[in-house]
Design an enzyme around this catalytic site. Structure first.
Site, PDB file in Angstrom:
ATOM      1  N   SER A  51       0.830  -0.866  -0.062  1.00 21.47           N
ATOM      2  CA  SER A  51      -0.139   0.103  -0.079  1.00 21.47           C
ATOM      3  C   SER A  51       0.781   1.348   0.010  1.00 21.47           C
ATOM      4  CB  SER A  51      -0.948   0.048   1.112  1.00 21.47           C
ATOM      5  OG  SER A  51      -0.284   0.717   2.250  1.00 21.47           O
ATOM      6  N   ILE A  52       0.179   2.443  -0.284  1.00 18.72           N
ATOM      7  CA  ILE A  52       0.880   3.884  -0.157  1.00 18.72           C
ATOM      8  C   ILE A  52       1.368   3.962   0.932  1.00 18.72           C
ATOM      9  CG2 ILE A  52      -1.387   4.897   0.507  1.00 18.72           C
ATOM     10  CD1 ILE A  52      -0.828   6.941  -1.905  1.00 18.72           C
ATOM     11  N   LYS A  53       0.903   3.316   2.216  1.00 19.96           N
ATOM     12  CA  LYS A  53       1.301   3.679   3.696  1.00 19.96           C
ATOM     13  C   LYS A  53       2.803   3.379   3.956  1.00 19.96           C
ATOM     14  CE  LYS A  53      -2.637   5.976   5.045  1.00 19.96           C
ATOM     15  NZ  LYS A  53      -2.524   6.918   5.756  1.00 19.96           N
ATOM     16  N   ASP A  54       3.554   2.701   3.012  1.00 14.94           N
ATOM     17  CA  ASP A  54       4.774   2.309   3.202  1.00 14.94           C
ATOM     18  C   ASP A  54       5.636   3.500   3.167  1.00 14.94           C
ATOM     19  OD1 ASP A  54       4.084  -0.355   3.227  1.00 14.94           O
ATOM     20  OD2 ASP A  54       5.064  -0.972   1.383  1.00 14.94           O
ATOM     21  N   GLY A  57       5.370   5.382   6.481  1.00 13.65           N
ATOM     22  CA  GLY A  57       6.008   4.551   7.381  1.00 13.65           C
ATOM     23  C   GLY A  57       7.380   4.787   7.385  1.00 13.65           C
TER      24      GLY A  57
END
Ligand code: PMP
Length: 389
Positions: A51-54, A57
């Site tokens: 996901s884009i959330k890497d 992170g």
């Protein structure tokens, strides 16, 4: 050999593979819906955590390191069940930090196992409590942090396990006064435990300003007229919107599920009234019932609303029509994109839509006819999408 690594497609570690995702033209979708625009998807499931959330992170951990908020051996704690947890867990694993995630009971066991697979500890909390209750997943994260701060040093994995098991016991046995006492005790902040908090963390929009947006700018040679994205924390749309608007006159359009406050606030409803009118919906990752620090709605020109049925039908259709197995917020964003372009008679433009995560997270939900039918959803996707043609 090391100097040639990147040229050869070899990376020194998994964190370096975050970002630089492809833009994919959606020709079959364009044709099917009779769009007279070029439509490109930024396909974020190419990130290592899916996901884009890497991206955030990595930025939130590196930002904390730069600012001295964490040092070697620190524990990173976040109240999340979703993609941000996976992003944080994989970056933390690579860089040697320990992680703890707190999540409500209603979240699936797969999500817990996924985080544990990446080395994280998970604490479950009751679902139906308010965020200010000592056993909410926000407060339980703070309790774990306080217990580590109290030690005034880096702790071992075994010591962390003891703290996690102790706090989990307090939550399970509803020992709210003891939790309250941990939360209220004055302890010195140390760099050995840290809650990034994606809703307040400036590195969330910065990650998208410096990476997602720059990539879109370069991939399109600056020839992008419309950008469509769902809004969760708002980090994506705010970071991308700021970067692109600094460079050209571009329309930034948000996509919001019915039940969320963003579309109401954008149209002038007071925050208080919008929060009162917020109600639950099933699409995951977008929409809020509060206004986070990470969103700047001034950068958003307009917001389209989409309901669960429309989001899910488009998610399923996208997989079959284009072979792109993306999550429900991608289907929502695409539905909103087509609806906006059609309703506003937009022609001859280039539009980019963000697809935040992989459909593998939803095989037992959106892609499962039984789950859909039990919730009263139509599974004849073309029938639902007919109105867009
Ligand atoms: N889709 C999914 C699946 C997500 O997990 C998120 C993050 N909450 C979003 C969309 C929205 O991204 P942002 O938080 O940057 O607004």
């Amino acid at each position: 050999m090391e100097e040639n690594y990147t040229k050869m497609g070899i990376y020194d570690d998994i964190v370096q593979t975050i970002g630089n995702t492809p833009l994919v033209r959606l020709r079959k979708i364009e044709r099917y819906f009779g769009l007279k625009n070029e439509l490109y998807a930024k396909v974020e499931f190419f990130n290592p955590g899916g996901s884009i959330k890497d991206r955030i992170g990595k930025y939130m951990i590196e930002g904390a390191k730069k600012e001295g908020k964490i040092v070697e051996g620190a524990v990173i704690i976040e109240p999340t069940s979703g993609n941000t947890g996976v992003g944080l867990a994989l970056v933390a694993a690579d860089e040697g930090y320990l992680t703890v995630f707190t999540m409500p009971d209603k979240m699936s066991i797969e999500k817990e196992l996924l985080l544990k697979a990446l080395g994280a500890f998970v604490i479950r909390t009751p679902t139906a409590v308010s965020p200010s209750d000592p056993n909410s997943y926000y407060k339980v994260a703070e309790a774990v942090r306080n217990l580590i701060w109290k030690k005034e040093r880096a702790i071992s994995r075994e010591e962390l396990r003891e703290i996690v098991e102790y706090v989990q016991r307090l939550v399970r046995e509803e020992r709210l006064e003891e939790l309250e006492a941990i939360l209220e005790e004055k302890v010195e902040e140390t760099p050995y435990a840290y809650i990034p908090n994606q809703y307040f963390n400036k590195y969330n929009p910065i990650a998208h300003y410096e990476t997602t947006a720059r990539e879109i700018w370069e991939q399109t040679n600056g020839e992008v007229d419309y950008l469509f994205a769902g809004i969760g924390t708002g980090g994506t749309i705010t970071g991308i919107g700021r970067y692109l608007k600094e460079r050209k006159d571009i329309k930034i359009i948000g996509v919001d599920p019915i039940g969320s406050i963003y579309n109401l606030v954008k149209k002038g409803t007071s925050l208080e009234e919008a929060v009162k009118r917020a109600h639950p919906y099933l699409v995951e990752g977008i929409g809020e019932d509060l206004l986070p620090d990470t969103v700047d709605l001034n950068l958003v020109d307009d917001i389209v609303v989409v309901n669960d049925q429309q989001a899910f039908a488009m998610t399923r259709f996208l997989a079959r029509k284009e072979g792109i197995l993306a999550g429900g917020s991608s289907g929502a964003a695409l539905y909103g994109t087509i609806k906006y372009l059609k309703e506003n008679g937009v022609e001859g433009k280039k539009a980019v839509v963000i697809f935040p995560d992989t459909g593998r997270n939803y095989l037992t939900k959106i892609f499962n006819d039984k789950w859909m039918l039990e919730r009263g959803f139509e599974i004849d996707d073309e029938k639902v999408l007919e109105v867009l043609k």
